[in-house]
Design an enzyme around this catalytic site. Structure first.
Site, short mmCIF file in Angstrom:
data_model
loop_
_atom_site.label_atom_id
_atom_site.label_comp_id
_atom_site.label_asym_id
_atom_site.label_seq_id
_atom_site.Cartn_x
_atom_site.Cartn_y
_atom_site.Cartn_z
CB SER A 421 -0.95 -0.04 1.19
OG SER A 421 -2.00 0.89 1.01
CG ASP A 508 -6.05 -3.02 -4.32
OD1 ASP A 508 -6.90 -2.39 -3.68
OD2 ASP A 508 -4.84 -3.01 -4.04
CG HIS A 540 -5.23 -2.58 -0.53
ND1 HIS A 540 -4.55 -1.95 -1.54
CD2 HIS A 540 -4.82 -1.98 0.62
CE1 HIS A 540 -3.78 -1.01 -1.03
NE2 HIS A 540 -3.92 -1.02 0.27
#
Length: 598
Positions: A421, A508, A540
């Site tokens: 991330s 995602d 994600h």
């Protein structure tokens, strides 16, 4: 209780009467969660190993939120549904036996949170205003009356109702006189507030407030510093907690849950070298009984300790960080992995860290800095990251490398960076903006183009859109677009000379697959080697064990090649097969045409 082969269950809880085990689950990582119920007492059909899980909400393309688990009606959940408006959740009452959903409140007011009192009556709500401010409202029938407001740069949150069922415990850092968030007791009827608890050491924001559901009195307030601290409010709880902790040899002990009468506690005990172990503590007999180990195959004697370090960044700002050194070798001239956390508005904490242990076992020193913009250190530290993606936030990592080199710990020619991330963004930014610092990078679900990132955020992030713009840059302005372009690693892909592995989940909803595709294509078109793993059944971050094992098998071999750490050559046939399936030839990647700026 469950046997979901497609995806592990990551969040679960019991209904108030203990009849149902409830959990949330999405499809392939798309983060559109439904709520499922399992009845452990039901008779199993022939040949069936686990109870049947019922999908209570049964919706597609909808993100279900759990809002309240009422004590007064054990067959009910209050949930939020964004089926009518993708950006905002309406409030519903869900019957756990039948799955029937009853509308309680249609959300036409940009409500981001609903708060119930001790009688499970809806009393308070928070509104996310278009300017990014947060407004707290009294709920009086159909009427919403404001009583407290914090700006886009401030934090406010209702932690619980007080025992009088009138006032609330408000976490706040409102006003120029408050840098660190504290708890105040506030009367929504008058707006009057009085101090309740701040960090007496004046180091960190207030953390969690634990309140007894039996007495409605505060139990403790926690503070996440270098290590967690607690200020106890209930002396009997404190006495029993210390009795239990004394039997656990200096481990960090955390209350997990308790019986309604508060006699029995489920506790979690852990340390940097001890994965969590669950214990049952009887407050009456003072007996502590071990329940299970979360990772029984990991021996504490094989694990590496974690220590706190602090160093100065490029502008003199002190950066707190956690360092794990590999066991059995001198802490000199080691290969190093920098592992920045996601968010970026989150933080790393002390304790057992699977990534640290994995990499340390392979011979790397591992550093996780709480760079500026990390939460918990006050408004000034958080706001020091505004507009600093790829600049001073990146310096905070680079100066961590310099610190390890100056200490003689790091081999300057064998420094890698790996994260997911925002940590993935920091990996790409590290190899693009400081190409001489790193010799390998593993970027997991990593934004590469901040314009396309902001244009693709999920609708239910509407409440935080303005805050994203304030902390990054506004794509609706020419100056903002220029800043986003400057901060985007994609624009500096021609400077990358560090071996790179890119890891992405196809579903995602936060960091779209296009983010990975763009950087892979940019490097491919330079004829620069890049490895690409793309899982069609992930979002994600990877959740399925076989995908995780494949990713780590590939990444440790990749890091070994470029940094010299150890790696395990063998893997199970299932993992080897999966790695082959999710490995993408960069030559086959094609880009979807960019959408216009929203």
């Amino acid at each position: 209780m469950t046997n979901d082969q497609a995806r592990p269950v990551r969040g679960y809880f019991w209904s108030r009467d203990g009849k149902y085990l409830l959990y949330s689950q999405d499809k392939g990582g798309d983060e559109n969660f439904n709520i499922y119920a399992v009845n452990p007492a039901e008779a199993l059909p022939a040949g069936q190993a686990v109870p049947t899980a019922r999908d209570l909400t049964g919706l597609k393309g909808v993100r279900v939120q759990v809002v309240n688990v009422p004590l007064t009606d054990t067959n009910t959940l209050y949930i939020g549904l964004n089926d009518r408006d993708k950006a905002w959740h309406d409030l519903y009452k869900l019957n756990l036996t039948t799955g029937e959903k009853t509308l309680v409140r249609q959300n036409n007011d940009r409500i981001g949170a609903w708060e119930f009192d001790w009688n499970d009556q809806l009393r308070v709500a928070s509104r996310s205003n278009p300017d990014g401010s947060t407004e707290w409202l009294r709920v009086e029938g159909d009427k919403l009356t404001p009583f407290y407001k914090t700006s886009i740069d401030e934090q406010s949150n209702v932690a619980a109702f007080a025992k009088d069922n009138k006032r609330v415990y408000m976490v706040t850092n409102m006003g120029p006189g408050r840098n660190l968030a504290e708890i105040v007791l506030m009367d929504p009827a008058t707006g009057k507030e009085e101090p309740f608890q701040a960090d007496l050491q004046k180091r960190v924001d207030v953390g969690n407030l634990a309140v007894s559901e039996k007495t409605h009195e505060p139990v403790f307030v926690s503070f996440e510093d270098d290590r967690m601290r607690r200020v106890w409010k209930d002396k009997e709880f404190e006495k029993d907690f210390k009795t239990a902790s004394a039997k656990l040899n200096g481990l960090d002990v955390y209350p997990v849950s308790n019986t309604t009468d508060e006699r029995l506690w489920l506790l979690s005990a852990s340390s940097a070298t001890q994965p969590s172990v669950a214990y049952l503590f009887d407050r009456q007999t003072k007996q502590l009984t071990k329940q299970y180990e979360t990772r029984p195959k990991l021996k504490s004697s094989d694990l590496a300790d974690m220590k706190v370090v602090r160093y100065k960044s490029s502008d003199g700002l002190e950066i707190p960080a956690y360092l794990t050194l590999p066991k059995g070798v001198a802490a000199k001239n080691l290969p190093v992995m920098i592992v920045p956390h996601g968010g970026p508005w989150g933080r790393d904490t002390y304790g057992f860290n699977a990534m640290h242990q994995f990499l340390a076992n392979r011979g790397y020193a591992v550093l996780s800095p709480n760079f500026r913009a990390s939460t918990g250190y006050g408004k000034k530290f958080l706001e020091a990251g505004n507009g600093e993606w790829g600049r001073k936030m990146q310096d905070d990592l680079t100066w961590g490398v310099k610190y390890l080199i100056a200490q003689g710990i790091a081999d300057p020619k064998k420094v890698g960076i790996m994260g997911g991330s925002y940590g993935g963004y920091a990996t790409l930014a590290g190899v693009a903006f400081t190409p001489d610092v790193y010799s390998a990078g593993v970027a997991i679900v990593a934004p590469s183009n901040l314009m396309t990132l902001l244009n693709a955020i999920p609708p239910y992030w509407e409440a935080m859109r303005k805050q994203l713009y304030a902390r990054m840059a506004d794509p609706g302005t020419e100056a903002g677009r220029a800043e986003l372009a400057r901060m985007s690693p994609l624009g500096s892909a021609n400077k990358i000379k560090t071996p790179l592995m890119v890891v992405q989940g196809a579903n995602d909803p936060r960091v779209n697959k296009a983010e990975a595709d763009q950087i892979v294509v940019a490097l491919r078109d330079r004829n620069y080697p890049v490895q690409y793993l793309l899982a069609p059944d992930e979002g994600h971050g990877f959740a399925r064990p076989v995908n995780n094992m494949a990713m780590f098998a590939a990444s440790e071999k990749f890091l070994s090649k470029h940094l010299g750490g150890r790696f395990q050559e063998s893997m199970s046939p299932a993992v080897a097969k999966r790695l082959e399936e999710i490995t993408v030839d960069p030559k086959t990647v094609t880009l979807v045409k960019e959408t216009a700026v929203k």
